[in-house]
Structure formats: structure tokens, C-alpha cells
Design an enzyme around this catalytic site. Structure first.
Site, PDB file in Angstrom:
ATOM      1  N   ASP A 322      -6.186 -27.630  14.595  1.00 24.50           N
ATOM      2  CA  ASP A 322      -5.654 -28.956  14.897  1.00 24.50           C
ATOM      3  C   ASP A 322      -4.864 -29.554  13.729  1.00 24.50           C
ATOM      4  O   ASP A 322      -5.015 -29.140  12.577  1.00 24.50           O
ATOM      5  CB  ASP A 322      -6.799 -29.912  15.237  1.00 24.50           C
ATOM      6  CG  ASP A 322      -7.427 -29.621  16.583  1.00 24.50           C
ATOM      7  OD1 ASP A 322      -7.130 -28.554  17.167  1.00 24.50           O
ATOM      8  OD2 ASP A 322      -8.222 -30.453  17.054  1.00 24.50           O
ATOM      9  N   ASP A 323      -4.053 -30.553  14.082  1.00 25.29           N
ATOM     10  CA  ASP A 323      -3.392 -31.495  13.152  1.00 25.29           C
ATOM     11  C   ASP A 323      -2.170 -30.929  12.447  1.00 25.29           C
ATOM     12  O   ASP A 323      -1.572 -31.616  11.620  1.00 25.29           O
ATOM     13  CB  ASP A 323      -4.372 -32.031  12.101  1.00 25.29           C
ATOM     14  CG  ASP A 323      -5.464 -32.882  12.704  1.00 25.29           C
ATOM     15  OD1 ASP A 323      -5.438 -33.091  13.940  1.00 25.29           O
ATOM     16  OD2 ASP A 323      -6.362 -33.320  11.961  1.00 25.29           O
ATOM     17  N   HIS A 372      -1.469 -32.199  20.712  1.00 27.67           N
ATOM     18  CA  HIS A 372      -2.521 -32.978  20.034  1.00 27.67           C
ATOM     19  C   HIS A 372      -2.070 -34.420  19.796  1.00 27.67           C
ATOM     20  O   HIS A 372      -2.515 -35.055  18.847  1.00 27.67           O
ATOM     21  CB  HIS A 372      -2.873 -32.305  18.707  1.00 27.67           C
ATOM     22  CG  HIS A 372      -4.197 -32.732  18.131  1.00 27.67           C
ATOM     23  ND1 HIS A 372      -5.328 -32.910  18.897  1.00 27.67           N
ATOM     24  CD2 HIS A 372      -4.575 -33.021  16.841  1.00 27.67           C
ATOM     25  CE1 HIS A 372      -6.342 -33.276  18.124  1.00 27.67           C
ATOM     26  NE2 HIS A 372      -5.911 -33.358  16.875  1.00 27.67           N
ATOM     27  N   HIS A 463      -9.091 -27.025  11.298  1.00 23.65           N
ATOM     28  CA  HIS A 463      -7.896 -27.815  10.987  1.00 23.65           C
ATOM     29  C   HIS A 463      -7.098 -27.055   9.931  1.00 23.65           C
ATOM     30  O   HIS A 463      -7.571 -26.899   8.803  1.00 23.65           O
ATOM     31  CB  HIS A 463      -8.277 -29.207  10.463  1.00 23.65           C
ATOM     32  CG  HIS A 463      -9.018 -30.045  11.454  1.00 23.65           C
ATOM     33  ND1 HIS A 463     -10.362 -29.879  11.699  1.00 23.65           N
ATOM     34  CD2 HIS A 463      -8.592 -31.041  12.281  1.00 23.65           C
ATOM     35  CE1 HIS A 463     -10.749 -30.755  12.628  1.00 23.65           C
ATOM     36  NE2 HIS A 463      -9.686 -31.470  12.995  1.00 23.65           N
TER      37      HIS A 463
END
Length: 511
Positions: A322-323, A372, A463
Site C-alpha cells: 500500500d501507499d 488506494h 507498505h
């Protein structure tokens, strides 16, 4: 049905590229042997080849399979069965040594009606090497993958085929009936006893066809599979059609001492004999094998990058990041490539334009892009139109680089509500293994948590904006690979058809 013409109309050079002739047989060789029609995958550019290869200190695994379509049953079956074999091999690796498993495929026949593929495996462990092979047959009329038994009219025909092989060994290789190997020997001994003494035949060990009440219908996929189980160990499991229009049945040289120093023994079942044994599918398969050019029934939109795995049969895991994208994503992609691993990246739309090359590479290497949000806002705090605008803006940013919309959404913080669910046109993916990497920033803890908590069907949350997380990935990959896991994307894990817009998924655990 008449015997198919055996005219090949092939130049000598083309014939040599298509046919695998056993060992060192010379043209004047007196021993009976067959030339098998086996077509290497590389011989036909129209057929894409999927491949996986991983080498570690513990061992090496690799396989190749034909890609006939993104959801083609034969592609899925071959790929999945190879992956199953790889898992079993990895789970049984010795503490010492560096064994290697190599799996490959060759085409035995190809037409819009039927496709036959030979699947082989070679295991090397020190100076020892073992080899195995089997065949799979795709019946387009029923859209089903079938075992070798489906090529035969009935079980009596299977038994007669074994007797034909026995006769070749007895007459051509001077092997006494009592020395014939495996099921060939069992069938031959049983037939000899029946001929000599009806009472002895009644007391003899039953044939595979007699082990259950009632004859099996080999046109039925389930019964053909059952027959293959009953006839397990038969050399007919590795048969091909011969250039003469009959069958070529492979046997190990060690089982045929009179064959001499050859790499394999291919015994002929003559066309006239095969004519009485084949099923309707078998006739179609023979016609396809003897055609001047294979005619592969290829689906549209082929790609060798997609995972055609049936994860309900495998130890699959979806690693998700993620991110990003960010400055550490490229290094992460290098790590994933070492294990031929596919992952899912839930990207922020606001960062896509900052790292377009990374996004493009991620997509090109077979990974999946997920949505996301635009800049990590809590979607549950937005209105219906606010959610739709945020998600739509991010979809557009990804589409501009990759050409496609992200197939799934991961809401920031895992925060969602009814408004979010009815405002989106993609499924919402959460997770069942949270490495808490954003909090600990500890490489060992992140790796340990992932390894300790992952089970088949898990969705693992990382992440990739944290260097400590990226540093943990090699240990995670090595550990899960060693346990026989297969690294797939989120949609491969669940199956895209099972993911409905607005629905929420955390994992694909079975049971």
C-alpha cells in the site's frame, strides 16, 4: 472410421524438428520402435509459453506450459498441476544438497476439436535423475480436460492395447511373458492364464477393469479419470500417436533390456490395431496429430503474464503493498522478480504521476495495480459523490499509464461504510495478515509476522514506502517459497468472477 492417412508432407528438416526418435536407433534398426509426434512449444510462435523458474540455496524449480487462453481449461490444468508438483517437491526438500525439478510440455495434437499435451518432469539430485511423463487431452466439444483413458473406446480396448504392447516386447524384443514389466506383464499373464485354463483365469488377480462393478463409460470425464486411477502406472499414460498412424507407447529402457543403449523405448501399436481401440475423441486426436500443421484453438487477448492457477488446489498467497509508488518500489520489484512472484500494489492516484516509470514497470512485469484512493483520505467520511470522484480520479491516473483500470480497491485504513460500498464499481479488498510494518519499522518483526501468520488463501498487508518493509521481503519470499507457496495477485487468488462491485473481501482461505 477409416485409418487416417499417414502422409506427412513434411520436409526432412521440418520432420526432424517435430519428431523425437528414441536414442541411437539407426535406419536399419531391426527392433520394432515408433516415431512419436511430439511438437516442442517453441516450434509454434502462435502459442505463447508461460514460465516460472526459481533458484535458491535449497533447490531449483522451473516449469513451462502452453498458454491457449487466459481462462482456457487446458492451460489452467497444466499450470495448476505443475504448481502442485512444485509444492510437493519443495515441501520434501532434503536438508543437504540442491535438487532440481524441471517440468515442461510438448504438444501431441492440436485442432479446434482436441488438443493433446505431454507433461514431463525431471528431478536431479546429485548423480541421480528421475523422469516422469503423462498426457492430458482437451475436448473442445465438452470444454473438458481428460486423461489418456478417454482416447480409448472402453476398458476392454485399454486391456487390448496393453496386450499389443506385450506382443511387441515378446516378439520383437524376445522378452518372456513372465518378465514383462508392470501392468503390461500383469495383463499378459492374465491373458495367458485365461487361454490355458478358464478356471485359473477365474482365480487370477482381477484386471483394473474388474476392480469395480460395472464397466466405466470413458466418454464421461469423471469415469475416464476413475479409469486412469485404476490403471495407474500404465505406460499408456505416456502415449503419443506415431507417424505411421498408430500409437507410440513409451517405456523406460531399463524395463526393456534388449533395447540397447537408448534414451527411451517407443513401442508401436500398429494403425490397424489402434483402429479398433480408439474412441471418437481418439480418432479426432489422431487426425489432429497427423495433420500437416497443428491448428491451435487460441483465445483472444492472450497473455503469458497472467496466472492461470486454480488456487483452490494450491498454497496461494497474495502479497499486497500500500501507499506507493515510491522510491523503494523499484528495489522491491527486483526482489519479486527473483521468485517469479506476482503481487498487488494499492497505489495512491496522487503519486502515480510522480512515478510513472515505476507504475509502468510494475504493470509490465505482471503485477496488479489496485486503487488506494487519491491521497489516502478516509473514504467513510466522504459523501457518495465524493467517494465516486476520489476513486474515479485514481482509476483514471492508473489507466493513463497502464491502459486499464485497477480491478480492486483498498480503502485507506480499511475504513468503509455503506456509502462507500454503493459508490464504487469495484470490489473492496482488505486483508487477514497485517504485518504492522508502518508501526514497528522493524525488518525482522515484519518478516516474522508474515511468515508466522500466513496460511493458504491469505492476503498479506505491507507498505512499500518503508525501506524496513522492503528489506523484509527477501526473507518472506524465501520462507514462503520454501513452504511451497505460490505468489499471486489478488484477482488470481479470489478469481475475478467471484469479486462483485462493492463487496468486501479479506482472504480466500478454504475451510
Amino acid at each position: 472410421m477409416p485409418v487416417t492417412s499417414v502422409s506427412r508432407k513434411l520436409a526432412i528438416t521440418a520432420a526432424l524438428s517435430l519428431l523425437l526418435v528414441p536414442g541411437c536407433h539407426a535406419a536399419e534398426q531391426a527392433l520394432p520402435y515408433a516415431e512419436a509426434v511430439r511438437i516442442p512449444l517453441d516450434a509454434w510462435p502462435a502459442v505463447q509459453v508461460g514460465a516460472r523458474s526459481v533458484a535458491t540455496e535449497a533447490g531449483t524449480v522451473g516449469y513451462r506450459y502452453p498458454v491457449l487462453g487466459p481462462d482456457h481449461p487446458l492451460t489452467t490444468e497444466i499450470h495448476t498441476s505443475m504448481a502442485e508438483r512444485q509444492t510437493a517437491f519443495l515441501e520434501d526438500l532434503p536438508e543437504n544438497g540442491k535438487p532440481a525439478l524441471s517440468q515442461d510440455a510438448t504438444v501431441l495434437a492440436a485442432s479446434p476439436r482436441v488438443v493433446g499435451v505431454r507433461v514431463t518432469e525431471t528431478v536431479e539430485a546429485g548423480v541421480n535423475e528421475t523422469f516422469g511423463a503423462r498426457t492430458l487431452w482437451y475436448d473442445a466439444e465438452n470444454d473438458t480436460v481428460l486423461p489418456w483413458t478417454s482416447l480409448f473406446r472402453d476398458e476392454a480396448a485399454i486391456e487390448r492395447a496393453h496386450l499389443a504392447v506385450a506382443e511387441v516386447l515378446e516378439d520383437g524384443y524376445d522378452m518372456p511373458t513372465e518378465q514383462l514389466p508392470g501392468l503390461v506383464g500383469e495383463v499378459a499373464v492374465r491373458a495367458a492364464q485365461a487361454e490355458e485354463d478358464a478356471e485359473a483365469a477365474a482365480d487370477a488377480s482381477p484386471s483394473p477393469a474388474d476392480r469395480e462393478e460395472g464397466a466405466l463409460d470413458l466418454a464421461d470425464p469423471e469415469e475416464a479419470l476413475r479409469a486412469a486411477e485404476l490403471w495407474e502406472g500404465s505406460p499408456l499414460a505416456d502415449l503419443a500417436f506415431s507417424t505411421a498412424g498408430g500409437l507410440a507407447v513409451r517405456m523406460e529402457p531399463g524395463d526393456v533390456p534388449g533395447a540397447g543403449r537408448v534414451s527411451e523405448v517407443l513401442l508401436p501399436v500398429e494403425p490397424e490395431e489402434a483402429e479398433e481401440l480408439l474412441s471418437e475423441l481418439g480418432y479426432h486426436a489422431r487426425e489432429a496429430a497427423l495433420a500437416d500443421e497443428p491448428d491451435f484453438p487460441l483465445d483472444e487477448g492472450l497473455s503469458a503474464e497472467g496466472d492461470s492457477l486454480d488456487c483452490s488446489r494450491l498454497k496461494c498467497v497474495a502479497l499486497t503493498f500500500d501507499d506507493g509508488p515510491g522510491e523503494h518500489t523499484g528495489r522491491l520489484l527486483d526482489m519479486l522478480a527473483e521468485y517469479d512472484a506476482r503481487a498487488t500494489f494499492y497505489v495512491l492516484g496522487s503519486l502515480v504521476s510522480e512515478f510513472p516509470e515505476v507504475v509502468e514497470r510494475t504493470h509490465a512485469e505482471g503485477h496488479e495495480m489496485g486503487n488506494h484512493s487519491w491521497k489516502h483520505d478516509d473514504l467513510a467520511g466522504k459523501s457518495e459523490s465524493g467517494v465516486a470522484d476520489d476513486i474515479g480520479r485514481t482509476n483514471e491516473a492508473v489507466r493513463e499509464v497502464t491502459g486499464i483500470d485497477p480491478p480492486t480497491i483498498r480503502p485507506p485504513y480499511g475504513s468503509l461504510n455503506g456509502t462507500v460500498r454503493k459508490s464504487v464499481e469495484q470490489p473492496l479488498i482488505l486483508w487477514d495478515v497485517d504485518t504492522m510494518d508502518w508501526q514497528s519499522r522493524d525488518t525482522d518483526k515484519v518478516a516474522g509476522h508474515a511468515l508466522d501468520n500466513t496460511v493458504p488463501g491469505s492476503v498479506v498487508l505491507f507498505h512499500d514506502i518503508h525501506p524496513s518493509t522492503v528489506d523484509a521481503v527477501p526473507e518472506v519470499l524465501e520462507g514462503l517459497h520454501r513452504q511451497g507457496y505460490h505468489f499471486v495477485t489478488v484477482t488470481d487468488l479470489f478469481g475475478l468472477e467471484a469479486l462483485s462491485p462493492g463487496d468486501v473481501f479479506t482472504d480466500a482461505r478454504v475451510g
